[in-house]
Design an enzyme around this catalytic site. Structure first.
Site, mmCIF file in Angstrom:
data_model
loop_
_atom_site.group_PDB
_atom_site.id
_atom_site.type_symbol
_atom_site.label_atom_id
_atom_site.label_comp_id
_atom_site.label_asym_id
_atom_site.label_seq_id
_atom_site.Cartn_x
_atom_site.Cartn_y
_atom_site.Cartn_z
ATOM 1 N N ASP A 55 -13.668 14.724 -4.720
ATOM 2 C CA ASP A 55 -13.729 15.993 -5.465
ATOM 3 C C ASP A 55 -14.965 15.929 -6.361
ATOM 4 O O ASP A 55 -15.767 14.989 -6.267
ATOM 5 C CB ASP A 55 -12.429 16.163 -6.283
ATOM 6 C CG ASP A 55 -12.070 17.633 -6.485
ATOM 7 O OD1 ASP A 55 -12.977 18.426 -6.815
ATOM 8 O OD2 ASP A 55 -10.894 17.990 -6.329
ATOM 9 N N THR A 90 -11.624 5.702 10.526
ATOM 10 C CA THR A 90 -11.668 5.123 11.888
ATOM 11 C C THR A 90 -11.245 6.150 12.936
ATOM 12 O O THR A 90 -11.454 5.954 14.122
ATOM 13 C CB THR A 90 -10.784 3.859 11.994
ATOM 14 O OG1 THR A 90 -9.561 4.109 11.324
ATOM 15 C CG2 THR A 90 -11.459 2.660 11.386
ATOM 16 N N LYS A 112 0.851 -1.200 0.000
ATOM 17 C CA LYS A 112 0.000 0.000 0.000
ATOM 18 C C LYS A 112 0.881 1.242 0.000
ATOM 19 O O LYS A 112 1.766 1.392 0.843
ATOM 20 C CB LYS A 112 -0.917 0.033 1.228
ATOM 21 C CG LYS A 112 -1.795 1.292 1.255
ATOM 22 C CD LYS A 112 -2.841 1.233 2.352
ATOM 23 C CE LYS A 112 -2.429 1.842 3.642
ATOM 24 N NZ LYS A 112 -2.377 3.315 3.665
ATOM 25 N N ASP A 164 -3.443 4.328 -2.110
ATOM 26 C CA ASP A 164 -4.420 4.813 -1.125
ATOM 27 C C ASP A 164 -4.430 6.338 -1.115
ATOM 28 O O ASP A 164 -3.844 6.969 -0.247
ATOM 29 C CB ASP A 164 -4.006 4.227 0.237
ATOM 30 C CG ASP A 164 -4.886 4.663 1.385
ATOM 31 O OD1 ASP A 164 -6.020 5.121 1.140
ATOM 32 O OD2 ASP A 164 -4.441 4.542 2.546
ATOM 33 N N LYS A 185 -7.453 8.180 -1.546
ATOM 34 C CA LYS A 185 -8.760 8.629 -1.007
ATOM 35 C C LYS A 185 -9.300 9.860 -1.730
ATOM 36 O O LYS A 185 -9.522 10.913 -1.113
ATOM 37 C CB LYS A 185 -8.652 8.922 0.487
ATOM 38 C CG LYS A 185 -8.200 7.740 1.334
ATOM 39 C CD LYS A 185 -8.238 8.094 2.816
ATOM 40 C CE LYS A 185 -7.800 6.956 3.707
ATOM 41 N NZ LYS A 185 -6.357 6.670 3.673
HETATM 42 O O1 C5P Z 1 0.797 0.935 11.175
HETATM 43 P P1 C5P Z 1 -0.650 0.516 11.038
HETATM 44 O O2 C5P Z 1 -0.832 -0.989 10.906
HETATM 45 O O3 C5P Z 1 -1.525 1.131 12.099
HETATM 46 O O4 C5P Z 1 -1.087 1.126 9.623
HETATM 47 C C1 C5P Z 1 -2.393 1.067 9.139
HETATM 48 C C2 C5P Z 1 -2.478 1.708 7.774
HETATM 49 O O5 C5P Z 1 -3.837 1.728 7.372
HETATM 50 C C3 C5P Z 1 -1.978 3.150 7.719
HETATM 51 O O6 C5P Z 1 -1.426 3.359 6.419
HETATM 52 C C4 C5P Z 1 -3.246 3.964 7.894
HETATM 53 O O7 C5P Z 1 -3.164 5.213 7.273
HETATM 54 C C5 C5P Z 1 -4.260 3.077 7.162
HETATM 55 N N1 C5P Z 1 -5.655 3.279 7.572
HETATM 56 C C6 C5P Z 1 -6.107 3.101 8.878
HETATM 57 N N2 C5P Z 1 -7.437 3.302 9.178
HETATM 58 C C7 C5P Z 1 -8.293 3.668 8.226
HETATM 59 C C8 C5P Z 1 -7.865 3.831 6.887
HETATM 60 C C9 C5P Z 1 -6.523 3.628 6.608
HETATM 61 O O8 C5P Z 1 -5.317 2.746 9.749
HETATM 62 N N3 C5P Z 1 -9.584 3.814 8.508
#
Ligand code: C5P
Length: 236
Positions: A65, A120, A33, A60, A62
């Site tokens: 627009d 989240t 990602k 990713d 997102k």
């Molecule tokens: O390090 P970690 O496992 O927490 O990373 C989770 C990844 O998923 C990060 O790139 C974060 O930006 C992404 N993410 C998230 N929650 C979301 C959407 C994306 O943690 N709702």
């Protein structure tokens, strides 16, 4: 098609390439990602370089627009040959439909397209007070997921704990991409609602997105293998 996606949240291209070098002898090429920080810092060339090494890519960015801008931007991303990308469901069904149109190549194929429902990091309280959305968060997520399905998207990004709400609203074929993954014996960091790879598999996630439990591990390849074993039941 289930998979483990590594969130390569590095600030520059050299760091991510050095990180991926560690997987040279791994029996499975990780799905990677690339988020906004790396994409805006390193530019589209980093996508091409990682792709050239044989990795699948979830870009990713997102998008959110007006439909015309999203359509044209998705056309650019489709030409980068990424495997998955995303938009905010809050952009409306029209915007999501435009995203599908822009992403679809001349031969009818396109990358997997998923929508962010509610981040989240957004609590129910802030969603109601600041965004003036009066419904509960679970109902909002189910509704946004249904909008994404109506627009022709493949699924949504959500917490593993919300995957069952999404599957109930949109059917089990509708893809749930779930971050917030931690091993039973590791730190939660800033994530609040976390589950293990094994639990995410049980709940019905299709793709888990794992960042720091792999990228900050003393042995990233071993941590990746552990995710693959727990989530896909595969020994590599
Ligand atoms: O390090 P970690 O496992 O927490 O990373 C989770 C990844 O998923 C990060 O790139 C974060 O930006 C992404 N993410 C998230 N929650 C979301 C959407 C994306 O943690 N709702």
């Amino acid at each position: 098609m289930k998979d483990v996606i590594i969130a390569c949240d590095f600030s520059n291209g050299a760091e991510v390439l050095a990180f991926l070098d560690k997987f040279a002898l791994c029996a499975r090429k990780p799905f990677v990602k690339i988020g906004m920080e790396l994409y805006y810092g390193a530019g589209p060339d980093i996508v091409r370089q990682i792709k050239a090494r044989g990795h699948k890519i979830f870009l990713d960015l997102k998008l959110h627009d007006i439909p015309n801008t999203v359509r044209k931007t998705m056309k650019v991303l489709a030409a980068l040959d990424v495997d998955m990308t995303n938009v905010h469901a809050a952009g409306t069904i029209d915007m999501m439909r435009a995203a599908v149109e822009g992403l679809t190549r001349a031969d009818g194929s396109r990358p997997v397209l998923v929508a962010v429902t509610q981040l989240t990091s957004t609590s129910e309280d802030r969603m109601q007070k600041e965004l003036l959305i009066n419904a509960g968060i679970a109902q909002t997520i189910a509704h946004y997921a249904s909008n994404a399905k109506e627009a022709g998207l493949d699924g949504v990004v959500c917490s593993p704990l919300e995957a069952s709400i999404v599957k109930e609203a949109c059917g089990k074929e509708f893809v749930a991409v779930t971050p917030g993954i931690r091993f039973a014996d590791s730190a939660a960091d800033d994530q609040r609602r976390v589950t293990t790879p094994a639990m995410a598999r049980e709940i019905g996630s299709d793709y888990i997105v794992v960042g720091r439990p792999i990228t900050a591990s003393a042995d990233p390849v071993e941590s990746y293998r552990r995710c693959v074993k727990e989530f896909l039941n595969e020994i590599i």
